[in-house]
Write a protein that holds these residues in place. Structure first.
Motif, PDB file in Angstrom:
ATOM      1  N   VAL A   8       0.831  -1.203   0.000  1.00  0.00           N
ATOM      2  CA  VAL A   8       0.000   0.000   0.000  1.00  0.00           C
ATOM      3  C   VAL A   8       0.867   1.255   0.000  1.00  0.00           C
ATOM      4  N   ALA A   9       1.810   1.328   0.927  1.00  0.00           N
ATOM      5  CA  ALA A   9       2.658   2.504   1.076  1.00  0.00           C
ATOM      6  C   ALA A   9       3.885   2.110   1.869  1.00  0.00           C
ATOM      7  N   TYR A  10       4.916   2.947   1.782  1.00  0.00           N
ATOM      8  CA  TYR A  10       6.121   2.741   2.575  1.00  0.00           C
ATOM      9  C   TYR A  10       6.420   4.003   3.374  1.00  0.00           C
ATOM     10  N   LEU A  11       6.515   3.851   4.704  1.00  0.00           N
ATOM     11  CA  LEU A  11       6.865   4.949   5.601  1.00  0.00           C
ATOM     12  C   LEU A  11       8.270   4.702   6.122  1.00  0.00           C
ATOM     13  N   ASN A  12       9.156   5.668   5.968  1.00  0.00           N
ATOM     14  CA  ASN A  12      10.570   5.495   6.291  1.00  0.00           C
ATOM     15  C   ASN A  12      10.909   6.163   7.620  1.00  0.00           C
ATOM     16  N   VAL A  13      11.176   5.334   8.635  1.00  0.00           N
ATOM     17  CA  VAL A  13      11.530   5.839   9.964  1.00  0.00           C
ATOM     18  C   VAL A  13      13.045   5.702  10.108  1.00  0.00           C
ATOM     19  N   ASP A  14      13.757   6.620   9.516  1.00  0.00           N
ATOM     20  CA  ASP A  14      15.211   6.566   9.503  1.00  0.00           C
ATOM     21  C   ASP A  14      15.756   7.450  10.612  1.00  0.00           C
ATOM     22  N   THR A  15      16.085   8.681  10.315  1.00  0.00           N
ATOM     23  CA  THR A  15      16.564   9.632  11.319  1.00  0.00           C
ATOM     24  C   THR A  15      15.357  10.388  11.846  1.00  0.00           C
ATOM     25  N   ALA A  16      14.989  10.170  13.097  1.00  0.00           N
ATOM     26  CA  ALA A  16      13.802  10.832  13.647  1.00  0.00           C
ATOM     27  C   ALA A  16      14.058  12.308  13.913  1.00  0.00           C
ATOM     28  N   LEU A  17      15.303  12.646  14.249  1.00  0.00           N
ATOM     29  CA  LEU A  17      15.599  14.050  14.495  1.00  0.00           C
ATOM     30  C   LEU A  17      17.001  14.390  14.033  1.00  0.00           C
ATOM     31  N   GLU A  18      17.095  15.503  13.304  1.00  0.00           N
ATOM     32  CA  GLU A  18      18.360  16.091  12.892  1.00  0.00           C
ATOM     33  C   GLU A  18      18.458  17.513  13.444  1.00  0.00           C
ATOM     34  N   GLY A  19      17.512  17.866  14.283  1.00  0.00           N
ATOM     35  CA  GLY A  19      17.418  19.155  14.949  1.00  0.00           C
ATOM     36  C   GLY A  19      16.203  19.104  15.858  1.00  0.00           C
ATOM     37  N   ASN A  20      15.872  20.205  16.504  1.00  0.00           N
ATOM     38  CA  ASN A  20      14.712  20.195  17.409  1.00  0.00           C
ATOM     39  C   ASN A  20      13.806  21.392  17.198  1.00  0.00           C
ATOM     40  N   TYR A  21      13.710  21.824  15.935  1.00  0.00           N
ATOM     41  CA  TYR A  21      12.973  23.048  15.619  1.00  0.00           C
ATOM     42  C   TYR A  21      11.582  22.785  15.053  1.00  0.00           C
ATOM     43  N   SER A  22      11.505  22.030  13.955  1.00  0.00           N
ATOM     44  CA  SER A  22      10.217  21.808  13.305  1.00  0.00           C
ATOM     45  C   SER A  22      10.294  20.576  12.416  1.00  0.00           C
ATOM     46  N   LEU A  23       9.136  20.168  11.903  1.00  0.00           N
ATOM     47  CA  LEU A  23       9.044  18.997  11.051  1.00  0.00           C
ATOM     48  C   LEU A  23       9.625  19.290   9.668  1.00  0.00           C
ATOM     49  N   ARG A  24      10.201  18.251   9.058  1.00  0.00           N
ATOM     50  CA  ARG A  24      10.643  18.296   7.662  1.00  0.00           C
ATOM     51  C   ARG A  24      10.161  17.025   7.002  1.00  0.00           C
ATOM     52  N   ALA A  25       9.673  17.109   5.765  1.00  0.00           N
ATOM     53  CA  ALA A  25       9.096  15.937   5.106  1.00  0.00           C
ATOM     54  C   ALA A  25       9.582  15.819   3.672  1.00  0.00           C
ATOM     55  N   LEU A  26       9.866  14.573   3.277  1.00  0.00           N
ATOM     56  CA  LEU A  26      10.168  14.210   1.900  1.00  0.00           C
ATOM     57  C   LEU A  26       9.207  13.091   1.527  1.00  0.00           C
ATOM     58  N   GLY A  27       8.520  13.218   0.413  1.00  0.00           N
ATOM     59  CA  GLY A  27       7.594  12.153   0.063  1.00  0.00           C
ATOM     60  C   GLY A  27       6.935  12.367  -1.277  1.00  0.00           C
ATOM     61  N   THR A  28       6.205  11.345  -1.704  1.00  0.00           N
ATOM     62  CA  THR A  28       5.468  11.421  -2.959  1.00  0.00           C
ATOM     63  C   THR A  28       4.028  11.852  -2.684  1.00  0.00           C
ATOM     64  N   PRO A  29       3.361  12.451  -3.680  1.00  0.00           N
ATOM     65  CA  PRO A  29       2.142  13.238  -3.422  1.00  0.00           C
ATOM     66  C   PRO A  29       0.951  12.486  -2.858  1.00  0.00           C
ATOM     67  N   LEU A  30       0.813  11.185  -3.137  1.00  0.00           N
ATOM     68  CA  LEU A  30      -0.362  10.484  -2.631  1.00  0.00           C
ATOM     69  C   LEU A  30      -0.418  10.481  -1.106  1.00  0.00           C
ATOM     70  N   LEU A  31       0.714  10.680  -0.437  1.00  0.00           N
ATOM     71  CA  LEU A  31       0.742  10.648   1.027  1.00  0.00           C
ATOM     72  C   LEU A  31       0.784  12.038   1.658  1.00  0.00           C
ATOM     73  N   TYR A  32       0.643  13.083   0.856  1.00  0.00           N
ATOM     74  CA  TYR A  32       0.647  14.431   1.435  1.00  0.00           C
ATOM     75  C   TYR A  32      -0.484  14.610   2.444  1.00  0.00           C
ATOM     76  N   GLN A  33      -1.706  14.270   2.036  1.00  0.00           N
ATOM     77  CA  GLN A  33      -2.861  14.527   2.902  1.00  0.00           C
ATOM     78  C   GLN A  33      -2.840  13.685   4.176  1.00  0.00           C
ATOM     79  N   PRO A  34      -2.493  12.388   4.125  1.00  0.00           N
ATOM     80  CA  PRO A  34      -2.380  11.648   5.390  1.00  0.00           C
ATOM     81  C   PRO A  34      -1.376  12.267   6.351  1.00  0.00           C
ATOM     82  N   LEU A  35      -0.274  12.807   5.831  1.00  0.00           N
ATOM     83  CA  LEU A  35       0.705  13.445   6.705  1.00  0.00           C
ATOM     84  C   LEU A  35       0.163  14.742   7.286  1.00  0.00           C
TER      85      LEU A  35
END
Length: 710
Positions: free
Chosen positions: A406-433
């Motif tokens: 169905v989909a692949y969610l990548n839980v790699d580096t959970a934090l590279e800072g402590n300021y705000s969220l950053r997202a990389l992904g393909t468009p079908l998963l924009y709305q669920p995020l």
């Protein structure tokens, strides 16, 4: 505290309280993971005993908490290691061959607590062995445009020279490949304070998160599309046939990384013209092109004894079986291996991942919930060597994944800072995020008082899309384990993490990226937003595994395709038209796909959700549309990259690209590279793109009206 769960299996509309059991049960994941002995402070490089022991701990933990099925999937692959009896280094020697400056053979220990056994020594994985001497040419970031500037504006050739490039902007392997293509005999990579320390060289680790002068970024330098170098296209199982793909780039010149404490001394010794302002970093020296030294007779010397070795790797696979559609897989994965300790990359993600697994397993074993669809949890090995663990697994299970994932969610580096969220992904998963981020409380209590009550609120303020009233989500490159799922299978992917303030700190990576100083102390004392990331992931998992209709927004998909088309034509439309490419046909194909998507989205609001056959048909269409962009022939010159729209640029493995096949060929034409052959590529690939766009339209059309015509 336990939330309530309502039955969402029939009408697909969970009650407002449903997300609560995901959010409330996630505690501070790093502390939990350390407490159960999962995320450890020992080095765990791929192919070593330390990483195998970590795989066993994760397997045993998942089994203990009640995950339905847990297995290890072993492979034997070719990795790359430094020779402990002949360590790598870079040095400057005088006219008598005496060393003047020399890089560290081992990493200096800055905290006694970090002095562990089995720490790897400085090296670039998959570098060629070599012992070369010569003049140094400074090449800025080592991009195509940097080399072009040297040749066209500075009249400096790198042929027969050692090049020195700073990390940043593009993938390190692209730097080495381009240097070799231009005739260089060796490569020195270093992290410039301007890219990694933001002038904060007086407050560095262990006092702050900034990179110290001895910090060396490790990493591989191959072009990582194949997985195991010896078993291209097929999994590295016990019965595999072993032979390298001669078309896959593997460096044939030595490459070695150093810290800026040594790099500044090397640059100070260089002669030559002063570089332009954009080429200057933040070291206390004058940046020059080089090609000679201030002192006659001085030479640079690179000694690399790194060697390939076949080694075992192990993916850990845990499955929570779906209750209604067990043959539909929501895949959640993250790497486990690290260059050294990997407290951020990947252990912050591993810790969050394990806590997420505990929450999901507790809900299932308590009898309060079981997902509609199966959840497949994957702890990947050898990601740092080019996503080898995930690629081998996708190659082994490509047939069932093609029909069931169905989909692949990548839980790699959970934090590279402590300021705000950053997202990389393909468009079908924009709305669920977006939906998930709106449900998770803001971990920064000071921002809550300012009216930003959720993760989404701060994300929107800090990273808005200029053309839409939503936060920015970027198309991913090929920097993590999501790549084979996108490139080989064509399923939607998403990678999220907490990041730093990118407006305040203009740095290319978090300062301790891939260094020995990326320790648990760094995370525990300076950074931690793991809880919020885990909560967002869990809410996305809930939607994807439990919603009656998959929460894909196809409108976002075609909007992105339309934006890519506009970007392509703005950049190359004129030259395409002048050379006989009918770009209006591409625009027409995108418009037709958009019309079909609009009709499909309208149907979603009117069809009978009580009919299980209709529900299955709609979900099958939603799962199939992105697969339509997969071409088994691959992109031109890139046989391992089958996604024709969202694959990364060949110029930078880290960056996404608009129509990468066309963009790559047209960029080469602009640079005057083999123009006639590249126009043949453009004409053929343009035809293929029209075909896949029409295929996507046929997939999304009502099957009863299809009639095998467009």
């Amino acid at each position: 505290m336990k939330g309530t769960v309502t039955d969402s299996k029939v009408d697909g509309a969970p009650s407002a309280s449903t997300p609560c059991w995901m959010i409330v049960l996630v505690v501070v994941s790093l502390i939990i993971a350390i407490a159960v002995g999962i995320v450890i402070e020992k080095p765990h490089l791929a192919g070593t005993q330390g990483n195998y022991e970590l795989a066993l701990k994760i397997r045993d933990y998942w089994d203990k908490i009640g995950v339905d099925s847990v297995t290890l999937t072993p492979y034997t692959v070719e990795l790359s290691y430094p020779n402990v009896s002949d360590l790598n280094y870079v040095e400057i020697v005088d006219e008598n061959g005496v060393s003047v400056y020399k890089s560290d053979l081992k990493f200096p220990v800055l905290r006694n607590q970090d002095n562990k056994t089995n720490i790897v020594t400085p090296f670039s994985a998959y570098s060629s062995k070599g012992d070369v001497k010569g003049n140094i040419v400074y090449v800025n970031y080592g991009r195509v445009e940097d080399f072009d500037f040297l040749e066209n504006n500075a009249s400096v050739s790198v042929d027969g020279k050692i090049v020195m490039a700073r990390y940043g902007k593009i993938f390190r392997g692209n730097k080495v490949q381009e240097a070799e293509r231009r005739g260089a005999i060796g490569v020195i990579l270093y992290s410039d304070p301007g890219d990694i320390a933001a002038d904060k060289t007086d407050t560095v680790y262990p006092d702050d998160w900034w990179l110290p002068p001895s910090g060396v970024q490790l990493g591989h330098v191959r072009m990582s599309n194949v997985g195991d170098p010896l078993t291209p296209f097929y999994p590295a199982t016990a019965t595999a046939y072993h032979k390298k793909d001669p078309d896959e780039y593997m460096p044939s010149i030595p490459c070695h990384p150093i810290g800026y404490g040594v790099a500044v001394d090397i640059l100070r010794s260089l002669n030559g013209t002063e570089v332009p302002f954009p080429w200057r970093g933040k070291m206390n020296t004058t940046y020059r092109f080089g090609d000679s030294f201030h002192n006659n007779g001085w030479k640079a010397h690179i000694h690399v004894a790194t060697y390939p070795k076949q080694a075992p790797l192990y993916n850990v696979i845990g499955i929570i079986k779906g209750e209604v559609e067990p043959d539909r897989y929501v895949i959640v994965g993250g790497q486990r291996d690290a260059w050294v300790f990997g407290a951020l990359d990947p252990s912050s993600g591993t810790a969050v991942f394990l806590e997420m697994a505990r929450v999901l397993a507790e809900l299932v074993t308590s009898g309060r919930w079981r997902p509609r669809r199966s959840i497949v949890m994957c702890s990947w090995d050898a990601e740092e060597y080019g996503k080898i663990g995930s690629i081998e697994w996708v190659e082994q299970y490509i047939k069932p994944l093609s029909g069931r994932a169905v989909a692949y969610l990548n839980v790699d580096t959970a934090l590279e800072g402590n300021y705000s969220l950053r997202a990389l992904g393909t468009p079908l998963l924009y709305q669920p995020l977006y939906s998930a981020a709106q449900k998770v409380p803001n971990p920064n209590t000071s921002e809550i008082a300012a009216g930003r009550s959720t993760v989404y609120d701060t994300w929107f303020i800090t990273s808005p899309r200029s053309d839409k009233n939503v936060p920015r989500i970027s198309l991913p490159g090929s920097g993590s384990d999501y790549a084979p799922f996108r490139d080989r299978v064509g399923i939607p992917i998403m990678d999220i993490r907490y990041t730093w303030d990118r407006k305040m700190w203009k740095i290319s990576k978090w300062p301790m990226y891939h260094t020995v100083y990326e320790t648990f102390y760094l995370v525990d004392q300076i950074m931690d937003r793991g809880r919020a990331v885990g909560q967002v992931w869990l809410e996305m998992i809930r939607q994807l595994s439990d919603d009656l209709i998959l929460p894909f927004n196809v409108t976002d998909l075609v909007s992105t395709v339309s934006e890519q088309t506009a970007s392509l034509l703005q950049r190359f439309g004129k030259v395409m038209h002048e050379n006989g490419i009918q770009t209006e046909i591409l625009q027409e194909a995108v418009a037709n796909l958009t019309d079909s998507v609009n009709h499909f989205e309208h149907e979603l609001h009117t069809f009978n959700k009580q009919d299980p056959y209709l529900v299955r048909r709609i979900n099958d269409q939603l799962m199939s549309i992105e697969r339509s962009f997969i071409d088994p022939q691959g992109l031109p010159g890139r046989r391992y990259k089958h996604h024709l729209l969202f694959t990364e640029s060949s110029m930078d493995n880290y960056a996404g690209s608009s129509y990468p096949g066309l963009t790559d060929a047209l960029t080469r034409i602009v640079h005057g590279e083999n123009v006639k052959a590249q126009w043949d590529v453009v004409h053929k690939h343009f035809s293929v793109l029209l075909f896949v766009l029409q295929s996507a339209q046929s997939v999304i059309k009502d099957t009863t009206d299809f009639m095998f015509s467009y």
